[in-house]
Design a protein around this motif. Structure first.
Motif, mmCIF file in Angstrom:
data_model
loop_
_atom_site.group_PDB
_atom_site.id
_atom_site.type_symbol
_atom_site.label_atom_id
_atom_site.label_comp_id
_atom_site.label_asym_id
_atom_site.label_seq_id
_atom_site.Cartn_x
_atom_site.Cartn_y
_atom_site.Cartn_z
ATOM 1 N N ARG A 1 -62.990 68.591 -12.963
ATOM 2 C CA ARG A 1 -63.709 67.334 -13.193
ATOM 3 C C ARG A 1 -64.493 66.844 -11.991
ATOM 4 O O ARG A 1 -65.279 65.922 -12.095
ATOM 5 C CB ARG A 1 -62.723 66.239 -13.606
ATOM 6 C CG ARG A 1 -62.324 66.315 -15.054
ATOM 7 C CD ARG A 1 -61.777 64.979 -15.510
ATOM 8 N NE ARG A 1 -61.291 65.049 -16.871
ATOM 9 C CZ ARG A 1 -60.140 65.607 -17.242
ATOM 10 N NH1 ARG A 1 -59.370 66.137 -16.325
ATOM 11 N NH2 ARG A 1 -59.777 65.627 -18.500
ATOM 12 N N GLN A 2 -64.260 67.365 -10.827
ATOM 13 C CA GLN A 2 -65.009 66.903 -9.662
ATOM 14 C C GLN A 2 -65.241 68.087 -8.753
ATOM 15 O O GLN A 2 -64.387 68.959 -8.653
ATOM 16 C CB GLN A 2 -64.198 65.819 -8.930
ATOM 17 C CG GLN A 2 -65.049 64.797 -8.227
ATOM 18 C CD GLN A 2 -65.756 63.880 -9.200
ATOM 19 O OE1 GLN A 2 -65.152 63.350 -10.096
ATOM 20 N NE2 GLN A 2 -67.061 63.708 -9.037
ATOM 21 N N PHE B 1 -56.466 61.858 -11.882
ATOM 22 C CA PHE B 1 -56.030 62.643 -13.027
ATOM 23 C C PHE B 1 -54.706 63.325 -12.699
ATOM 24 O O PHE B 1 -54.643 64.131 -11.772
ATOM 25 C CB PHE B 1 -57.070 63.701 -13.402
ATOM 26 C CG PHE B 1 -58.359 63.110 -13.852
ATOM 27 C CD1 PHE B 1 -58.475 62.537 -15.106
ATOM 28 C CD2 PHE B 1 -59.467 63.102 -13.015
ATOM 29 C CE1 PHE B 1 -59.676 61.978 -15.528
ATOM 30 C CE2 PHE B 1 -60.669 62.543 -13.430
ATOM 31 C CZ PHE B 1 -60.767 61.980 -14.692
ATOM 32 N N PRO B 2 -53.636 63.018 -13.446
ATOM 33 C CA PRO B 2 -52.356 63.655 -13.158
ATOM 34 C C PRO B 2 -52.419 65.147 -13.466
ATOM 35 O O PRO B 2 -53.116 65.574 -14.400
ATOM 36 C CB PRO B 2 -51.375 62.952 -14.099
ATOM 37 C CG PRO B 2 -52.212 62.396 -15.201
ATOM 38 C CD PRO B 2 -53.577 62.151 -14.632
ATOM 39 N N LEU C 1 -55.859 75.106 -15.939
ATOM 40 C CA LEU C 1 -54.911 74.534 -16.905
ATOM 41 C C LEU C 1 -54.177 73.327 -16.315
ATOM 42 O O LEU C 1 -53.998 72.306 -16.972
ATOM 43 C CB LEU C 1 -53.920 75.606 -17.358
ATOM 44 C CG LEU C 1 -54.530 76.745 -18.193
ATOM 45 C CD1 LEU C 1 -53.516 77.872 -18.393
ATOM 46 C CD2 LEU C 1 -55.024 76.241 -19.551
ATOM 47 N N LYS C 2 -53.780 73.442 -15.057
ATOM 48 C CA LYS C 2 -53.081 72.372 -14.349
ATOM 49 C C LYS C 2 -53.908 71.085 -14.354
ATOM 50 O O LYS C 2 -53.389 69.976 -14.406
ATOM 51 C CB LYS C 2 -52.867 72.839 -12.900
ATOM 52 C CG LYS C 2 -51.707 72.276 -12.184
ATOM 53 C CD LYS C 2 -51.535 72.993 -10.831
ATOM 54 C CE LYS C 2 -52.739 72.785 -9.913
ATOM 55 N NZ LYS C 2 -52.598 73.471 -8.618
ATOM 56 N N ASN C 3 -55.230 71.252 -14.311
ATOM 57 C CA ASN C 3 -56.124 70.094 -14.250
ATOM 58 C C ASN C 3 -56.499 69.549 -15.624
ATOM 59 O O ASN C 3 -57.420 68.732 -15.738
ATOM 60 C CB ASN C 3 -57.377 70.439 -13.442
ATOM 61 C CG ASN C 3 -57.116 70.370 -11.948
ATOM 62 O OD1 ASN C 3 -57.057 69.281 -11.389
ATOM 63 N ND2 ASN C 3 -56.940 71.518 -11.316
ATOM 64 N N ASN D 1 -46.605 65.748 -20.125
ATOM 65 C CA ASN D 1 -47.269 66.359 -18.973
ATOM 66 C C ASN D 1 -47.138 67.875 -18.938
ATOM 67 O O ASN D 1 -47.334 68.501 -17.908
ATOM 68 C CB ASN D 1 -46.714 65.775 -17.673
ATOM 69 C CG ASN D 1 -47.494 64.533 -17.283
ATOM 70 O OD1 ASN D 1 -48.595 64.304 -17.799
ATOM 71 N ND2 ASN D 1 -46.951 63.739 -16.387
ATOM 72 N N LYS D 2 -46.769 68.452 -20.087
ATOM 73 C CA LYS D 2 -46.534 69.890 -20.112
ATOM 74 C C LYS D 2 -47.565 70.602 -20.982
ATOM 75 O O LYS D 2 -47.716 70.296 -22.168
ATOM 76 C CB LYS D 2 -45.133 70.151 -20.656
ATOM 77 C CG LYS D 2 -44.700 71.581 -20.534
ATOM 78 C CD LYS D 2 -43.257 71.753 -20.978
ATOM 79 C CE LYS D 2 -42.998 73.188 -21.382
ATOM 80 N NZ LYS D 2 -41.749 73.307 -22.145
#
Lengths: 224, 224
Positions: free
Chosen positions: A21-22, A154-155, A181-183, A213-214
């Motif tokens: 995203r950034q 972003f978490p 994927l983490k992001n 969160n998974k």
């Protein structure tokens, strides 16, 4: 004013949902391939003295159809509108993007230089209209206050990929896939626990669900 | 790709010789006047939460006539050529400039917002193609290494203006004029001690000579 691409980007981000995203936040690598007129080592002479570069690039053409003066940043949950000039949204007049990237090195394809950069948030094939060196003493504003974009915000997700899926991805691309994927590669404002999402990464289609969160990968297969 | 101005800048820099050599280094103020389609308070909603902005703007049209892939940065004394993509030179493909400015405030002219900014290195009337908020966590690369542009590198001059000349300039504009002169407004590569140089500042013509590190104003008169 008419502007024409000087280069384009080459990477494994085949759709916008795969793109961080950034800019600048990852070490995922991209290549900058110069258009013919600029594919000359003279055009980048001394560039290796700079650790970072600016890219001015073009969002895909259809993103400013609505001509609204306001946008809804994902960072604000997608409910709140801010002015287009107070945001980095792609839905903007002239569709110009601005990203800082790290220059990892210069390679040559025959006589044509190729810039290896990391941290680019551009989809594969994106046209680049200018490349400028990052000049720290004028570009790095350590005292800047950044309104609603003060932190990344972003978490990160926990990512689970079964071996049967992971083995389909070449080893050299696995850490990149994990980082994407983490992001959280879901489209903005989506949080449907039951829904299976998908996006194109390199030559593969990645399917997944997100629960709290998974993130769980449900399928991976090659596409061509 | 066709791009059209969203705004233009209004200030006292009437020629490029009066403009500071790098953005962000002065507190000299400029106004950003939106074009009609974007002169709406919605287009800048929440912008006041940001201390700095990026401007993507257009160099005057004739600067990329020569189509050379290399340029001679004034910072290197004008003798050494570097690649155009390793420099911020105006002589570049697509003629796009990139500057960070400080947002000093927002005023209104009727219903139209006007951004008051400082540190702009744009000549009066320059078209602006995009305005983006400065986002510190992705734009400020504190670890950046900036090759031959590692420091500002331009020595400041001692400025002498006789009262008979200074009194012609309105008091509110004097500190700006001093700052411009201190930063050596001679064209690049000129160091002729005997020559009288001149440039347009606001509604005035400023004449001066430079001897070593001392700039002496020789005449100031109003022009219209």
């Amino acid at each position: 004013m008419e502007i024409t691409p000087v280069a384009h980007i080459e990477n494994d981000f085949k759709s916008k949902f795969a793109v961080p995203r950034q800019s600048g936040l990852s070490r995922i690598k991209s290549k900058i391939i110069f258009e013919k007129e600029f594919a000359d080592r003279n055009a980048i002479r001394e560039i290796e003295g700079f650790s970072h570069l600016w890219l001015i690039w073009g969002f895909s053409e259809n993103e400013y159809d609505c001509k609204s003066l306001t946008v809804r940043p994902p960072r604000l949950g997608g409910n709140k509108r801010v002015g287009v000039f107070a945001s980095r949204s792609p839905f903007r007049p002239n569709g110009l993007g601005l990203s800082s990237v790290r220059l990892e090195g210069v390679e040559y394809s025959g006589a044509s230089p190729v810039l290896i950069v990391s941290g680019a948030d551009l989809i594969d094939g994106t046209p680049i209209y200018d490349i400028k060196p990052y000049i720290k003493f004028s570009d790095c504003r350590a005292d800047a206050v950044s309104g609603f974009a003060e932190s990344n915000g972003f978490p990160l997700l926990d990512v689970e990929i079964k071996d049967e899926h992971l083995k389909i991805i070449p080893e050299s691309k696995r850490s990149t896939l994990f980082e994407i994927l983490k992001n959280d590669p879901r489209p903005a404002y989506h949080s449907d626990n039951k829904r299976e999402y998908g996006f194109r990464f390199s030559d593969f289609e990645i399917k997944f669900t997100v629960n709290n969160n998974k993130l769980e990968v449900t399928d991976i297969y090659a596409v061509n």
